[in-house]
Design a protein around this motif. Sequence first.
Motif, PDB file in Angstrom:
ATOM      1  N   ILE A 287      73.822 -52.834  -2.653  1.00  0.00           N
ATOM      2  CA  ILE A 287      73.622 -52.047  -1.733  1.00  0.00           C
ATOM      3  C   ILE A 287      72.073 -52.220  -1.203  1.00  0.00           C
ATOM      4  O   ILE A 287      71.398 -52.996  -1.189  1.00  0.00           O
ATOM      5  CB  ILE A 287      72.767 -51.459  -2.952  1.00  0.00           C
ATOM      6  CG1 ILE A 287      73.490 -50.668  -4.451  1.00  0.00           C
ATOM      7  CG2 ILE A 287      72.434 -49.725  -2.031  1.00  0.00           C
ATOM      8  CD1 ILE A 287      72.842 -49.933  -5.270  1.00  0.00           C
TER       9      ILE A 287
ATOM     10  N   LEU B 140      77.225 -49.367   0.195  1.00  0.00           N
ATOM     11  CA  LEU B 140      77.156 -51.011  -1.389  1.00  0.00           C
ATOM     12  C   LEU B 140      78.783 -51.633  -0.078  1.00  0.00           C
ATOM     13  O   LEU B 140      79.152 -51.266   1.051  1.00  0.00           O
ATOM     14  CB  LEU B 140      78.347 -49.661  -1.873  1.00  0.00           C
ATOM     15  CG  LEU B 140      78.466 -50.588  -2.979  1.00  0.00           C
ATOM     16  CD1 LEU B 140      76.903 -50.986  -3.651  1.00  0.00           C
ATOM     17  CD2 LEU B 140      79.545 -50.078  -3.882  1.00  0.00           C
TER      18      LEU B 140
ATOM     19  N   ALA C 250      82.739 -47.250  -0.472  1.00  0.00           N
ATOM     20  CA  ALA C 250      82.332 -48.481  -0.712  1.00  0.00           C
ATOM     21  C   ALA C 250      82.405 -49.281   0.584  1.00  0.00           C
ATOM     22  O   ALA C 250      83.492 -48.625   1.292  1.00  0.00           O
ATOM     23  CB  ALA C 250      83.224 -48.839  -1.225  1.00  0.00           C
TER      24      ALA C 250
END
Length: 226
Positions: A211, A221, A166
């Motif tokens: 996203i 992300l 992430a």
Amino acid sequence: MLRVLVIEDDGETAAEIVEDFSAAGFAVTLETDGPAGLARAQAEPFDVVTLDRMLPGLDGLALLDRLRAAGVSTPVLVLSALSSVDERIRGLRAGGDDYLSKPFFAAELRARVEVLARRPSDRDITVLRFADLQLDLIGRAARRGERLLDLYPREFKLLEFLVRHAEQVVTRAMLFEQVWGYRFDPGTNLVDVHLGKLRRKVDGPGEPALIHTVRGTGFVLRAPGP
């Protein structure tokens, strides 16, 4: 007792590392080439691996890549005489947890290994969370808030990879390699098609997008802004 696998082909460097680690009370295993190091790292449980960047038989980064693709999450400290920023980034992006340039002080290497050994292992993690996403790795179920996401196995694997990385831009090549197991770009829009379907399931109507496409590079992300 800390179990450390040392993968190092330089005899003098290997002897110094093994001697220092042994004196500190570590249980040390030494391998001196890439294929043997990879086989040992996959076959036995270790707390930390120290990995030389340049190895005979199999390059250190290629070894690391195969290790991660096989699902081995043991912390890896990459050792290399290549000390440029680009090389350090390559080592970390290949799946390394730390990078130390040669020559180094034995005390610093030992301290870094001890720090890596204290980190929680991915093997102990059964639930991943990011923003309002939650992934149950055992039940293979994903939720966004209270909404259950109806994901195919490949979509779950894609989302898991994005959550584990992430806020980092992941390239199509990385996704081909880690999610499909390809070592090359097959020259299709396979990733984009699957990401498009996944995005429509994750980013529902009225929900902030998680996203994002990074034009010309890949995907990220990203948590919604304030």
